[in-house]
Structures are given as C-alpha cells and as structure tokens.
Design an enzyme around this catalytic site. Structure first.
Site, PDB file in Angstrom:
ATOM      1  N   HIS A 143       0.787  -1.475  -0.046  1.00 26.36           N
ATOM      2  CA  HIS A 143       0.032  -0.038   0.323  1.00 26.36           C
ATOM      3  C   HIS A 143       0.669   0.982  -0.170  1.00 26.36           C
ATOM      4  O   HIS A 143       2.231   1.345   0.232  1.00 26.36           O
ATOM      5  CB  HIS A 143      -1.115   0.072   1.286  1.00 26.36           C
ATOM      6  CG  HIS A 143      -2.029   1.308   1.403  1.00 26.36           C
ATOM      7  ND1 HIS A 143      -1.893   2.426   2.315  1.00 26.36           N
ATOM      8  CD2 HIS A 143      -3.330   1.229   1.259  1.00 26.36           C
ATOM      9  CE1 HIS A 143      -3.002   3.143   1.802  1.00 26.36           C
ATOM     10  NE2 HIS A 143      -3.911   2.195   1.154  1.00 26.36           N
ATOM     11  N   ASP A 220       2.904  -4.671   7.987  1.00 26.12           N
ATOM     12  CA  ASP A 220       1.472  -4.121   7.512  1.00 26.12           C
ATOM     13  C   ASP A 220       0.905  -4.864   7.707  1.00 26.12           C
ATOM     14  O   ASP A 220      -0.122  -5.633   7.236  1.00 26.12           O
ATOM     15  CB  ASP A 220       1.864  -3.350   6.465  1.00 26.12           C
ATOM     16  CG  ASP A 220       0.387  -3.004   6.050  1.00 26.12           C
ATOM     17  OD1 ASP A 220      -1.017  -2.758   6.932  1.00 26.12           O
ATOM     18  OD2 ASP A 220       0.592  -2.241   5.120  1.00 26.12           O
ATOM     19  N   GLN A 223      -5.189  -5.387   6.476  1.00 24.64           N
ATOM     20  CA  GLN A 223      -5.836  -6.033   5.254  1.00 24.64           C
ATOM     21  C   GLN A 223      -5.681  -7.286   6.685  1.00 24.64           C
ATOM     22  O   GLN A 223      -6.155  -8.295   6.355  1.00 24.64           O
ATOM     23  CB  GLN A 223      -5.378  -5.920   4.235  1.00 24.64           C
ATOM     24  CG  GLN A 223      -5.460  -4.987   3.341  1.00 24.64           C
ATOM     25  CD  GLN A 223      -6.567  -4.717   3.664  1.00 24.64           C
ATOM     26  OE1 GLN A 223      -7.986  -4.880   3.504  1.00 24.64           O
ATOM     27  NE2 GLN A 223      -7.499  -3.575   2.936  1.00 24.64           N
ATOM     28  N   LYS A 246     -10.047  -1.256  10.350  1.00 26.09           N
ATOM     29  CA  LYS A 246     -10.426  -2.149   9.240  1.00 26.09           C
ATOM     30  C   LYS A 246     -10.556  -3.523  10.240  1.00 26.09           C
ATOM     31  O   LYS A 246     -10.272  -4.531   9.260  1.00 26.09           O
ATOM     32  CB  LYS A 246      -9.445  -2.463   8.137  1.00 26.09           C
ATOM     33  CG  LYS A 246      -8.641  -1.825   7.032  1.00 26.09           C
ATOM     34  CD  LYS A 246      -7.720  -1.813   6.188  1.00 26.09           C
ATOM     35  CE  LYS A 246      -7.495  -0.136   5.612  1.00 26.09           C
ATOM     36  NZ  LYS A 246      -8.320   0.217   4.231  1.00 26.09           N
ATOM     37  N   CYS A 384      -4.174   2.928  -3.361  1.00 25.26           N
ATOM     38  CA  CYS A 384      -3.833   3.150  -2.955  1.00 25.26           C
ATOM     39  C   CYS A 384      -2.753   2.078  -3.203  1.00 25.26           C
ATOM     40  O   CYS A 384      -1.550   1.480  -1.905  1.00 25.26           O
ATOM     41  CB  CYS A 384      -3.584   3.323  -1.528  1.00 25.26           C
ATOM     42  SG  CYS A 384      -4.979   5.307  -1.684  1.00 25.26           S
TER      43      CYS A 384
HETATM   44  N1  PLP Z   1      -2.011  -0.728   4.245  1.00 26.70           N
HETATM   45  C1  PLP Z   1      -2.430  -1.310   3.730  1.00 26.70           C
HETATM   46  C2  PLP Z   1      -2.534  -3.005   3.215  1.00 26.70           C
HETATM   47  C3  PLP Z   1      -4.098  -1.267   3.970  1.00 26.70           C
HETATM   48  O1  PLP Z   1      -4.564  -1.789   3.039  1.00 26.70           O
HETATM   49  C4  PLP Z   1      -4.058   0.167   4.043  1.00 26.70           C
HETATM   50  C5  PLP Z   1      -5.807   0.810   3.475  1.00 26.70           C
HETATM   51  O2  PLP Z   1      -6.748   0.548   3.061  1.00 26.70           O
HETATM   52  C6  PLP Z   1      -3.299   0.770   4.904  1.00 26.70           C
HETATM   53  C7  PLP Z   1      -1.969   0.763   5.006  1.00 26.70           C
HETATM   54  C8  PLP Z   1      -3.530   2.582   5.523  1.00 26.70           C
HETATM   55  O3  PLP Z   1      -4.237   2.391   6.238  1.00 26.70           O
HETATM   56  P1  PLP Z   1      -5.219   3.916   7.084  1.00 26.70           P
HETATM   57  O4  PLP Z   1      -6.082   3.959   6.043  1.00 26.70           O
HETATM   58  O5  PLP Z   1      -5.945   2.237   8.192  1.00 26.70           O
HETATM   59  O6  PLP Z   1      -4.046   4.198   8.227  1.00 26.70           O
END
Ligand code: PLP
Length: 425
Positions: A143, A220, A223, A246, A384
């Site tokens: 992401h 990370d 998800q 999430k 993203c």
């Molecule tokens: N990492 C992954 C794999 C994501 O899918 C997302 C959001 O869609 C993020 C990071 C960023 O999350 P946040 O916008 O809640 O900080």
C-alpha cells in the site's frame, strides 16, 4: 431487483455453528445495524471491507456508554472518572497486546492507524538507523502508506528504497527477495495481506531470512487482522501495524507493536503533554515507552471502541471465521467466473478474500456506479497500490472485499448485477 433466489454455483458449506465461541455469518450479521439498511432501494451489500469494516453494536454501545457515563481525560486524573477512563484506555492496550500475542501492553503504542504507525517508525527508528547506502526492501504489492514514508525518509538519510518484484500470480518473488537481501539491508517491510491482490506472503520465513542479515522487519497488518489470528512473536516481527477501522473498530485509532528492546531505544517523534516525565527550560525528560510515543490527549473513545471490537472478534471461533471466509472466497471465485469479460488479478494460493477485477467494456468507476445502484458497495480506482496495479498493466480496477459477515447471497447479488451490466451493453 435481481433474482437472487437461485444459487449461481453450489453454495459453500462450512459446518460451524452457534455462538458464543462459535460462528455463523448469519448470527454475526445481527450485530451490525448498518447491514440492515437499504441503499438506492435495495438491501445493502457491503463489499468494501478492505477500505473499512462496519461496526458491531458492541462497539457502538461501548462508545455511547463511554460518552454517557465515563468521558474524561486520562493519565492525569485526580478523580474517579479520570481513573475509570484511564483504566479502560489501558485495558485497551492490554487487549491489543493479547490480540497480537505481544509479551506486554508496554509494547503497544496507540496511533491513528497503520499509516501513522509506519510514519512513526520511519521518522524515529528510520531517522536514527538509516544512512547513505542502506537498503529498505519494499515489495511491489505494498500500500502507498508502506512505500511513501520510506521514500521520504530515504531521501533525507540517503538510503535506498528497493522494490521487491512480484510473480505473475501476485506473490512476492521469493528468489528475487533472497537475492536482494544483503549486508546493506537495514529494513524489510511486508504487508501481512495485500489490499489489492489479497496475497498473504510467507511473512515468518521472510522475517527469519531478513534477520540473518541483521535487518529489521516491519509488518503491515492493516488487512490481515480482521481475517486471521496474528502472533507477532511467532512471526518474529520487529514492528507490526494495524488500523482499528479495518478491524470493526472506529476510525482514527490504530496500534503499533514494537519489540520492546527496539521501542525502548526509540526517540520521541512528537512532543507535548503525556509523553514527558518533567519539563524545564534547561532540560526536559521523557516518560517511559509506550507513553513517550503518545504526545497529547489520545483518541480515548477510539481505544474504548477498539477494545470492544477486539473483545467482540475474539469471542468468535477465529479458526471457524477463517474457514468460512476461505469457503466464501472459493464460492465467489466460481461465481465470478460466470460473468462474461471479468478478469481477476492476483491468484496467490494463500490469500484473503479480496477480489480485484476488470470488466471488459466498462471502466472500473462505471462498474462501481452500476453496482451502487443495486445497493452493492465496492471500490474502484488504484486502491492506494499503484505499483501493484502497474504490475498487471493497470491504472485502475474494481475491488470487492469480503468480511466475516458477508454471505453467498451477497456474492450472488454482486454476480447477478455484474451479469446485468454485461447484458445491458
Ligand atoms: N496498509 C494496507 C495494506 C492497507 O490496505 C491500508 C488501507 O487501506 C493501509 C495500510 C493504510 O491504512 P490507514 O488508512 O487506516 O492508515
């Protein structure tokens, strides 16, 4: 209204029943008020779970109860409500630590979400440990929030961001990864589950390999956490980031797990109240971690909501949840295969139920708009994750992402609507 009475392909059968402790999608749906609304005259089908999950009434009620009975600032309180709010906030920290298998609540820093967690690590640990010629390995499926913070700090420290390529089916190319690791590798970052391809990489093995080179590993978990249990010690992760929203919790709250010996050595990243021991114009001293990393008034109600969400999710049989989601994904894959012109991207054998696709003759925004008219929420765009889409020669795609409360009826509604779009062309 599409006819959803007849299944498109054989329905998944997952023999898991009942609550508490057990799990059925039908029973958990009762916990989600929003799933009972209509959109554009149709019962809502929420398939945008990778963007954010819906909230169970247990979370909504916890927020209402907090604001109705216990609202107070924390950690400095000389009165009952401040003590109650502080206890609830710290209970949230303990619950997140347990949820992640972290040894201690002190290993958990509350942040706004995964994005802030990654930026915190980049700006504190990264600033202290990265230098000219150091490599940060970043798989192409990440992401943007796990790419851009590394580009920013690499520019300042003259380190290099090195992309780790993907295979055709959307896995991280493990041979390329092994070749890219070297004595220069200071950090490896890995999504525990991709938000666009669904891929669940072999994080434990990748982490063990990175550690052989003395590199740190940031995982990370944005998800992953809603879909399967996580054990940061088993993974060997040095850092693990998650977003509450999430995970059936409110927006604006998330958590960063950091191995204690690393966290204890990390400099503060923001200054203010709550993170100090004493302030003097001659010398200011800082609180111990994790408070040192939490300047200012935290998102207290967010933590209360996150605590309720974690308690709610862990009251379910998580192995049964994961088995159900797998079966539902298989069903969805078969059902989507009946839509003319639909092409899925990402086919890693180990993945979560994220179904990213293109539909011949229609741009993704049109697809999302058509589905919305039938009350079905999916996402369209670059998600993203532009490098991941570029790997497939795409700038944009539609994405249906499933959660534990989705059912084969939801999938049927999606597929029937997509077939309707194709028939209308
Ligand atoms: N990492 C992954 C794999 C994501 O899918 C997302 C959001 O869609 C993020 C990071 C960023 O999350 P946040 O916008 O809640 O900080």
């Amino acid at each position: 209204m599409p006819d959803v009475s007849a299944p498109l392909v054989p329905r998944p059968s997952v023999g898991v029943q009942g609550r508490p402790g057990g799990f059925t999608a039908e029973s958990v749906r009762q916990d989600f008020p929003v799933l009972h609304r209509t959109v554009n005259g149709h019962p809502l089908v929420w398939l945008d779970n990778a963007a954010t999950t819906q909230k169970p009434r247990q979370v909504i009620e916890a927020l209402t109860a907090y604001y109705s009975t216990a609202n107070s600032n924390i950690h400095r309180g000389a009165h009952t409500m401040a003590r109650e709010a502080t206890e609830a906030y710290e209970a949230g920290r303990a619950a997140v630590a347990d949820f992640l298998g972290a040894p201690s609540p002190d290993d958990v820093v509350f942040v706004r979400g995964t994005t802030e967690a990654v930026n915190l690590v980049a700006q504190t640990w990264g600033r202290a440990h990265l230098g000219p010629g150091d490599d940060i390995l970043v798989p192409v499926l990440e992401h943007h929030s796990n790419i851009v913070p590394w580009q920013l700090i690499a520019k300042e420290t003259r380190a290099r961001v090195v992309p780790v390529p993907l295979t055709r089916n959307g896995e991280i190319d493990q041979d390329a990864y092994a070749d890219l690791l070297s004595a220069r590798t200071r950090l490896v970052v890995i999504s525990h589950a991709s938000n666009v391809l669904g891929t669940v990489p072999p994080v434990k093995e990748m982490t063990a390999l990175a550690h052989r080179y003395g590199a740190r590993v940031l995982v990370d978990g944005a998800q992953a956490v809603a879909h399967f249990p996580v054990d940061v010690l088993d993974l060997g992760a040095d850092f693990y980031a998650l977003s509450g929203h999430k995970l059936f919790a409110p927006t604006g709250i998330g958590a960063l797990y950091t191995r204690q010996e690393i966290l204890a050595g990390m400099a503060p990243w923001q200054g203010g109240g709550n993170m100090i021991e004493s302030v003097d114009f001659g010398k200011t001293t800082f609180a111990a971690v994790p408070h040192r990393m939490e300047a200012g008034t935290g998102h207290i109600s967010g933590v209360i909501g996150l605590l309720a969400a974690v308690n709610w999710l862990t009251s379910l049989d998580r192995a049964a949840v994961a088995a159900y989601e797998d079966a539902l994904m298989s069903y969805a894959l078969q059902a989507l295969a009946t839509v003319p012109g639909l092409e899925l991207i990402g086919s890693a054998p180990d993945r979560i139920a994220v179904l990213t696709f293109t539909l011949a003759g229609h741009d993704p925004a049109t697809v999302a708009d058509w589905l919305d008219r039938d009350g079905i929420a999916v996402r369209a765009g670059h998600h993203c994750a532009q490098p991941a889409l570029a790997h497939y020669g795409l700038e944009s795609a539609a994405r249906a992402s499933l959660a534990l409360y989705n059912t084969s009826d939801d999938v049927d509604r999606l597929v029937t609507s997509l077939r309707g779009l194709q028939a209308s062309a």
